[in-house]
Design a protein around this motif. Structure first.
Motif, PDB file in Angstrom:
ATOM      1  N   SER A 116       0.805  -1.215   0.000  1.00  0.00           N
ATOM      2  CA  SER A 116       0.000   0.000   0.000  1.00  0.00           C
ATOM      3  C   SER A 116       0.843   1.273   0.000  1.00  0.00           C
ATOM      4  N   TRP A 117       2.159   1.142   0.156  1.00  0.00           N
ATOM      5  CA  TRP A 117       3.021   2.326   0.177  1.00  0.00           C
ATOM      6  C   TRP A 117       3.128   2.937  -1.216  1.00  0.00           C
ATOM      7  N   THR A 118       3.172   4.245  -1.229  1.00  0.00           N
ATOM      8  CA  THR A 118       3.389   4.946  -2.488  1.00  0.00           C
ATOM      9  C   THR A 118       4.875   4.870  -2.841  1.00  0.00           C
TER      10      THR A 118
END
Length: 184
Positions: free
Chosen positions: A69-71
């Motif tokens: 989910s990290w950008t």
């Protein structure tokens, strides 16, 4: 006249003693004071670097590896932070091995000197090793904790943990030693 003569002799004696002390003893005392101050400053720096190693290893162990989910921006920032902490670990162990003669030699017993030298050399070699990062961090914490406690803990914790700290340190050094090749 005797009183004047006694005062004159006392004055001349005090001037001669003051000059002799200033020329002979004072420079030696100042040099000794400087050496002792440098040794204590190196001990303080050693303690600071031990705490840096412990805190940096703990931070690196707690930093999440990756999350889908990290950008990309967050992923890059965390990678940069990990690299910065690894550099702090490298810098701390490099300082400890480069200055081991200054701080280790300032302790009065051969046992403490050998303990500090063994720690500095093994910690540096561990950082330089090709072990997995997680293993390296776990070994570094296990190696550093007893050293920090024995050199900078309160006297009652040093005494209470003396034997267990020595045992843990020796066991960790055993884990750091390369495996002996087996001969057929």
């Amino acid at each position: 006249m005797t009183l004047v003569w006694a005062l004159l002799v006392a004055a001349v004696t005090s001037v001669v003693v003051a000059i002799a002390t200033g020329l002979v003893a004072a420079p030696r005392l100042e040099a000794r004071k400087k050496r002792i101050g440098e040794a204590h400053a190196a001990r303080d720096a050693f303690g600071t670097h031990l705490m840096t190693v412990l805190s940096t290893c703990t931070l690196l162990q707690q930093l999440p590896q990756d999350d889908p989910s990290w950008t990309p921006v967050l992923r890059e920032r965390l990678k940069a932070e990990r690299e910065r902490w690894l550099q702090q670990l490298d810098d701390a162990t490099r300082w400890m091995i480069d200055h081991v003669a200054t701080y280790a030699g300032s302790w009065p017993s051969r046992r403490l000197i050998d303990f500090a030298v063994a720690y500095a050399s093994n910690a540096r070699m561990l950082v330089l090793s090709e072990r997995e990062e997680a293993t390296k961090l776990e070994l570094m914490v296990t190696l550093t904790t007893p050293v920090q406690r024995q050199f900078f803990g309160f006297w009652w914790t040093r005494a209470r943990h003396y034997h267990s700290d020595r045992r843990v340190f020796a066991e960790t050094l055993g884990r750091l030693a390369p495996d002996e090749p087996t001969t057929p």
